[in-house]
Design an enzyme around this catalytic site. Structure first.
Site, PDB file in Angstrom:
ATOM      1  N   CYS A  96     -13.494  26.520 -35.318  1.00 26.64           N
ATOM      2  CA  CYS A  96     -12.389  28.758 -35.771  1.00 26.64           C
ATOM      3  C   CYS A  96     -12.005  28.914 -36.800  1.00 26.64           C
ATOM      4  O   CYS A  96     -11.792  30.166 -36.598  1.00 26.64           O
ATOM      5  CB  CYS A  96     -11.098  27.089 -35.811  1.00 26.64           C
ATOM      6  SG  CYS A  96      -9.481  27.580 -35.964  1.00 26.64           S
TER       7      CYS A  96
ATOM      8  N   CYS B 281      -4.351  20.582 -36.811  1.00 29.86           N
ATOM      9  CA  CYS B 281      -3.246  21.360 -36.981  1.00 29.86           C
ATOM     10  C   CYS B 281      -2.875  20.876 -35.587  1.00 29.86           C
ATOM     11  O   CYS B 281      -1.885  20.481 -35.091  1.00 29.86           O
ATOM     12  CB  CYS B 281      -3.506  22.253 -36.794  1.00 29.86           C
ATOM     13  SG  CYS B 281      -4.689  23.067 -35.672  1.00 29.86           S
TER      14      CYS B 281
END
Ligand SMILES: Nc1ncnc2c1ncn2[C@@H]1O[C@H](COP(=O)(O)OP(=O)(O)OP(=O)(O)O)[C@@H](O)[C@H]1O
Length: 475
Positions: free
Chosen positions: A225, A318
């Site tokens: 990410c 997350c």
């Protein structure tokens, strides 16, 4: 009695139904609350080229949409990004608390539209670069990074994940985090943009994470990410908004010659998550927290009266917030529970049942459901035959690690340490096989002392003292 401006905006709304051609959409609200607003914004270079809206629901929504279009008229992108919920409410002399919801929805729609418009049509390299772009997640670390960002800073929050069942609302990916970050930035007097990266995040982070599980690997989505999804998008946005650098709340440092360095606080260090970045990207990054420890960061936040001063640290990936690992894989990857045998490596006997080999990782000790005198670890997982093998600790010890997709930014002989897990201190090691600096290839790390093997798919960060020389993936 309602302010005359409220009545005026209600009677003759600015921009209602007048959607600019070539503009970009931002939508907020929906069936749950009965209010829906769609705001369309066009960007021309570093200015707003036009704005219009359509709204369904209460009159306050039309009023706030109209105030937004009035404020957007002739504004620069930075001025538009400074339009807060308060500014919308102030435009009609304040809003009754029961109608504040309308200002929040219009702010959501406006900032979604603006973020997309700037990301797609903002002028790359337009205007003299000034200030830094601060990546704000809505948490305390990036809020303090924003405090230290200096004049002319612009804040941005990435919308990375929204689940139909709303399961990640509490995480930094979620929409409530976007609102929190925007409010914080506006409180600090900083323009704020929202960037919708949900498609890129799903394709570049979540899907590969699921695919790796399907193959029995233990992937590291945060490395992917940071490297491939969010930092590239953020640097592109920085160019479009005229910011020379990008500031984040990561605990990491940089060297003068464009490499990453470990943070001062070893307990918080996040260089591992960033170790896949190219030197060209690193050169543009600023990490104001790299020289601080977490209690100092909280103290700075408290002194500045930031409402997030005592917000809890994020614990998990997350997108898993509120869902959990196995449930997420079942819901989003069709990888439900698949019970199978747990075998003992020493005896070859079946000693228990597992929930699916894809849910286990090398070195795992807990959650095996097997009672044994001495601790047993997962020493092998085979997703094809759906067998999990457990054994003694010694079976996992190894002093050699083979890496694929290895990239080094300096000569291999400089490597004197490696970090194989996020929460592990660096270990003494050297590289005995490696590609040329800057080239992608395979390599072999030899550790000074044998270590519990980390799972295939994990990241290895290679160090020269506290300087990050490159990274690879465990083969
Ligand atoms: N959704 C997001 N939008 C913008 N920036 C983000 C986002 N998520 C993370 N970041 C940036 O990456 C940094 C590190 O992210 P990480 O998820 O590790 O957060 P963290 O250490 O919990 O920090 P924070 O307290 O700011 O949430 C953040 O400080 C922030 O600068």
């Amino acid at each position: 009695m309602a302010d005359w401006r409220y009545e005026e905006h209600l009677r003759t709304p600015v921009g209602r139904g007048d959607l600019p051609r070539g503009g970009h959409d931002g939508v907020a609200g929906g069936a749950a609350c009965g209010d829906l607003v769609r705001l369309v914004v066009a960007v021309d270079g570093d200015r707003i080229g036009g704005a219009g809206f359509v709204a369904e629901g209460c009159g306050a929504l039309t009023v706030c949409g109209s105030v937004a279009c009035e404020l957007l008229d002739g504004a620069s992108v930075r001025e538009a990004a400074s339009i807060s919920v308060e500014r919308l409410a102030d435009g009609v002399g304040g809003l009754h608390p029961g109608k504040r919801h309308a200002a929040e929805l219009v702010a959501d729609a406006l900032h979604r539209a603006l973020g997309t418009a700037v990301a797609r049509d903002g002028a790359p390299g337009g205007g003299a670069a000034r200030g830094t772009l601060v990546a704000m997640s809505g948490g305390v670390d990036s809020a303090v990074a924003a405090l230290k960002a200096g004049p002319d800073a612009v804040a941005v929050t990435l919308e990375l994940w929204r689940d139909p069942e709303n399961d990640a609302e509490s995480s930094c990916c979620s929409h409530s985090a976007v609102r929190r970050a925007r409010d914080l930035a506006h409180r600090m007097g900083m323009p704020h943009l929202t960037l919708d990266l949900r498609d890129a995040f799903r394709a570049g982070v979540v899907e590969p994470w699921i695919a790796d599980h399907r193959e029995g690997l233990t992937p590291n989505p945060c490395v992917r990410c940071n490297g491939d999804v969010r930092l590239d998008a953020l640097l592109d946005l920085a160019d479009r908004i005229g910011c020379a650098t990008l500031t984040t709340g990561h605990y990491a440092r940089t060297t003068d010659d464009g490499l990453l360095r470990l943070a001062v606080d070893p307990g918080k260090d996040q260089a591992y998550m960033l170790s896949g970045l190219r030197p060209a990207s690193i050169a543009r990054l600023r990490f104001p927290l790299g020289g601080l420890r977490k209690p100092q960061v909280r103290e700075i936040a408290e002194q500045a009266d930031l409402p997030v001063a005592h917000a809890p640290d994020s614990q998990d990936l997350c997108f898993l917030a509120g869902t959990g690992h196995s449930r997420f894989l079942a819901r989003h990857g069709d990888l439900g529970d698949r019970p199978g045998p747990v075998r003992d490596a020493e005896t070859g006997e079946t000693v228990g049942e597992h929930r699916g080999a894809h849910l286990y990782t090398l070195g795992q000790r807990r959650g095996l459901g097997v009672a044994a005198g001495e601790p047993r670890y997962v020493v092998d997982t085979d997703v094809a035959s759906n067998v999990v093998t457990i054994g003694r600790r010694e079976r996992l010890l190894s002093d050699r690690v083979v890496l694929r997709d290895l990239v080094l930014h300096r000569e291999p002989w400089r490597v004197d340490g490696v970090k194989l897990r996020y929460r592990q201190q660096p270990r003494s090691a050297r590289l005995v096989e490696a590609p040329e600096p800057g080239e992608l290839g395979r390599g072999t790390v030899v550790l000074a002392e044998p270590l519990l093997r980390a799972a295939p798919g994990q990241t290895a960060m290679l160090l020269d003292g506290d300087v990050v020389l490159g990274s690879g993936t465990l083969a």
